[in-house]
Design a protein around this motif. Sequence first.
Motif, PDB file in Angstrom:
ATOM      1  N   GLY A 152       0.831  -1.201   0.000  1.00  0.00           N
ATOM      2  CA  GLY A 152       0.000   0.000   0.000  1.00  0.00           C
ATOM      3  C   GLY A 152       0.863   1.248   0.000  1.00  0.00           C
ATOM      4  O   GLY A 152       2.105   1.169   0.027  1.00  0.00           O
ATOM      5  N   ALA A 153       0.219   2.404  -0.016  1.00  0.00           N
ATOM      6  CA  ALA A 153       0.935   3.677  -0.007  1.00  0.00           C
ATOM      7  C   ALA A 153       0.143   4.707   0.784  1.00  0.00           C
ATOM      8  O   ALA A 153      -1.085   4.717   0.750  1.00  0.00           O
ATOM      9  N   ILE A 154       0.878   5.576   1.485  1.00  0.00           N
ATOM     10  CA  ILE A 154       0.277   6.690   2.222  1.00  0.00           C
ATOM     11  C   ILE A 154       0.902   7.978   1.695  1.00  0.00           C
ATOM     12  O   ILE A 154       2.129   8.100   1.626  1.00  0.00           O
ATOM     13  N   SER A 155       0.040   8.938   1.321  1.00  0.00           N
ATOM     14  CA  SER A 155       0.531  10.222   0.817  1.00  0.00           C
ATOM     15  C   SER A 155      -0.155  11.364   1.554  1.00  0.00           C
ATOM     16  O   SER A 155      -0.880  11.152   2.523  1.00  0.00           O
ATOM     17  N   GLN A 211       0.288  13.271  10.966  1.00  0.00           N
ATOM     18  CA  GLN A 211       0.969  12.051  11.399  1.00  0.00           C
ATOM     19  C   GLN A 211       0.021  11.069  12.077  1.00  0.00           C
ATOM     20  O   GLN A 211       0.086   9.859  11.838  1.00  0.00           O
ATOM     21  N   THR A 212      -0.872  11.571  12.904  1.00  0.00           N
ATOM     22  CA  THR A 212      -1.829  10.700  13.599  1.00  0.00           C
ATOM     23  C   THR A 212      -2.750  10.010  12.603  1.00  0.00           C
ATOM     24  O   THR A 212      -3.026   8.808  12.723  1.00  0.00           O
ATOM     25  N   LYS A 213      -3.213  10.769  11.612  1.00  0.00           N
ATOM     26  CA  LYS A 213      -4.087  10.173  10.598  1.00  0.00           C
ATOM     27  C   LYS A 213      -3.330   9.122   9.785  1.00  0.00           C
ATOM     28  O   LYS A 213      -3.868   8.051   9.476  1.00  0.00           O
ATOM     29  N   ALA A 214      -2.071   9.399   9.465  1.00  0.00           N
ATOM     30  CA  ALA A 214      -1.265   8.423   8.727  1.00  0.00           C
ATOM     31  C   ALA A 214      -1.082   7.152   9.540  1.00  0.00           C
ATOM     32  O   ALA A 214      -1.144   6.033   9.003  1.00  0.00           O
ATOM     33  N   SER A 215      -0.880   7.314  10.829  1.00  0.00           N
ATOM     34  CA  SER A 215      -0.718   6.155  11.723  1.00  0.00           C
ATOM     35  C   SER A 215      -2.003   5.328  11.778  1.00  0.00           C
ATOM     36  O   SER A 215      -1.978   4.097  11.677  1.00  0.00           O
ATOM     37  N   VAL A 264       6.044  13.394   7.012  1.00  0.00           N
ATOM     38  CA  VAL A 264       4.964  13.279   7.992  1.00  0.00           C
ATOM     39  C   VAL A 264       4.226  11.952   7.854  1.00  0.00           C
ATOM     40  O   VAL A 264       3.964  11.263   8.843  1.00  0.00           O
ATOM     41  N   SER A 265       3.885  11.582   6.624  1.00  0.00           N
ATOM     42  CA  SER A 265       3.220  10.290   6.436  1.00  0.00           C
ATOM     43  C   SER A 265       4.150   9.160   6.869  1.00  0.00           C
ATOM     44  O   SER A 265       3.713   8.172   7.461  1.00  0.00           O
ATOM     45  N   GLY A 266       5.444   9.326   6.604  1.00  0.00           N
ATOM     46  CA  GLY A 266       6.415   8.322   7.011  1.00  0.00           C
ATOM     47  C   GLY A 266       6.493   8.162   8.515  1.00  0.00           C
ATOM     48  O   GLY A 266       6.576   7.036   9.042  1.00  0.00           O
ATOM     49  N   ASN A 267       6.452   9.268   9.237  1.00  0.00           N
ATOM     50  CA  ASN A 267       6.473   9.190  10.699  1.00  0.00           C
ATOM     51  C   ASN A 267       5.267   8.420  11.222  1.00  0.00           C
ATOM     52  O   ASN A 267       5.380   7.612  12.154  1.00  0.00           O
ATOM     53  N   SER A 306       7.639  -4.412  13.016  1.00  0.00           N
ATOM     54  CA  SER A 306       8.871  -3.876  12.440  1.00  0.00           C
ATOM     55  C   SER A 306       9.671  -5.005  11.811  1.00  0.00           C
ATOM     56  O   SER A 306       9.914  -6.041  12.445  1.00  0.00           O
ATOM     57  N   GLY A 307      10.070  -4.798  10.573  1.00  0.00           N
ATOM     58  CA  GLY A 307      10.813  -5.840   9.869  1.00  0.00           C
ATOM     59  C   GLY A 307       9.923  -6.830   9.155  1.00  0.00           C
ATOM     60  O   GLY A 307      10.332  -7.455   8.180  1.00  0.00           O
ATOM     61  N   GLN A 308       8.687  -6.964   9.622  1.00  0.00           N
ATOM     62  CA  GLN A 308       7.731  -7.869   8.971  1.00  0.00           C
ATOM     63  C   GLN A 308       7.005  -7.154   7.837  1.00  0.00           C
ATOM     64  O   GLN A 308       6.899  -7.664   6.725  1.00  0.00           O
ATOM     65  N   VAL A 309       6.482  -5.962   8.149  1.00  0.00           N
ATOM     66  CA  VAL A 309       5.925  -5.097   7.102  1.00  0.00           C
ATOM     67  C   VAL A 309       7.063  -4.172   6.656  1.00  0.00           C
ATOM     68  O   VAL A 309       7.544  -3.353   7.436  1.00  0.00           O
ATOM     69  N   LYS A 310       7.488  -4.340   5.424  1.00  0.00           N
ATOM     70  CA  LYS A 310       8.639  -3.588   4.916  1.00  0.00           C
ATOM     71  C   LYS A 310       8.233  -2.151   4.575  1.00  0.00           C
ATOM     72  O   LYS A 310       7.151  -1.917   4.022  1.00  0.00           O
ATOM     73  N   LEU A 311       9.107  -1.226   4.894  1.00  0.00           N
ATOM     74  CA  LEU A 311       8.802   0.190   4.696  1.00  0.00           C
ATOM     75  C   LEU A 311       9.845   0.864   3.815  1.00  0.00           C
ATOM     76  O   LEU A 311      11.052   0.735   4.048  1.00  0.00           O
ATOM     77  N   VAL A 312       9.357   1.599   2.835  1.00  0.00           N
ATOM     78  CA  VAL A 312      10.192   2.493   2.042  1.00  0.00           C
ATOM     79  C   VAL A 312       9.569   3.876   2.150  1.00  0.00           C
ATOM     80  O   VAL A 312       8.354   4.025   1.963  1.00  0.00           O
ATOM     81  N   GLU A 313      10.374   4.880   2.467  1.00  0.00           N
ATOM     82  CA  GLU A 313       9.841   6.224   2.705  1.00  0.00           C
ATOM     83  C   GLU A 313      10.643   7.267   1.951  1.00  0.00           C
ATOM     84  O   GLU A 313      11.845   7.124   1.750  1.00  0.00           O
ATOM     85  N   PHE A 314       9.941   8.316   1.534  1.00  0.00           N
ATOM     86  CA  PHE A 314      10.594   9.461   0.905  1.00  0.00           C
ATOM     87  C   PHE A 314      11.095  10.397   2.001  1.00  0.00           C
ATOM     88  O   PHE A 314      10.431  10.580   3.019  1.00  0.00           O
TER      89      PHE A 314
END
Length: 330
Positions: free
Chosen positions: A167-170, A208-212, A234-237, A249-257
Amino acid sequence: MPRRMLFVLAALTVGLAFLVASASGGGAAPSTHQSAKKTYTIYLVAGIASDAFYLTMKKGAQAAGKKLGVKVVFTGSTASFSPNTQIPFLNGAIARHPDAILIAPTDKTALIAPIQRAISAGIPVITVDTFIAKPIAVTNVSTDNVAGGKAAADALAKAIGSSGDVGAISVNPGISTTDQRAQGFAAQLKAKYPNINYLGIQYCNDDQTKASNETSALMNGHPNLKGIFAMNVVSGNGVTSAVTAAGKSGQVKLVEFDAGPPQVQALKAGTIDALVAQYPYGIGQLGVQLAYKYITGHRTGIKKHYGTGSAVVTKANVNSPAIKKYLYTP
């Protein structure tokens, strides 16, 4: 009066006139004329003035300003990245009538009219980081965000083994940079990774709260979720916070700008798998250099866009000298 006395008085009058003329500059004028050098003022209107990206851009702009003898004024809302919070700061800059304005427009349509007001007032405008849909700015200095989105897709595919749900969060639609990142990400997944199921984008309104909360819902709704691409700081945080709180952490892989201090720390800890880092210092630096060139009459050859590069940062290369300039230093 005796003729001798008249002669003496005439001589004294001529001598006095010569002295007065010399004192007032009426005699032989100097061959060169010293004039005070103009001090130029350039405003930098940030997308959000509290963000590590823009604070690093400020450093680059001020360094260039110091070298050129230009006063750089950094301004912008510290509350949020939005037209409603940014436009008053742009209007404030216009009212002070600086020699040029650099601005990171928070919306590619809503900022057209306010930027046009600056230009109509005789103030040249350069867009930095983001841009507007109408080509009225002198130039734009930014990252290649489509390429950045593609690089994010490659990094996430590598992290998850090129298969599974992602998925993606923007932030919000209508922002030039994140729209292009989304475009590049989706295009690369479609072109290269047929076994990855892209669940699409959710928007957090740079909250950030909404992204979380959106990340938590995404993980709950898709138990087999393998990865998430977060498209700004902010979305990354928010994404990082939710994944950590869920014990994934480590199970769901994360790539962030972006590569602010919290992102770099999470990368080193293994919570984030890769960062697509920009070069905000260079964006600010080049923006001021181009503005100075333009306002001092050296306009020939200025292009409509300048790219400043980016880098994919991983735990393996984060400490390398080649990567150092891409890490934000607010």
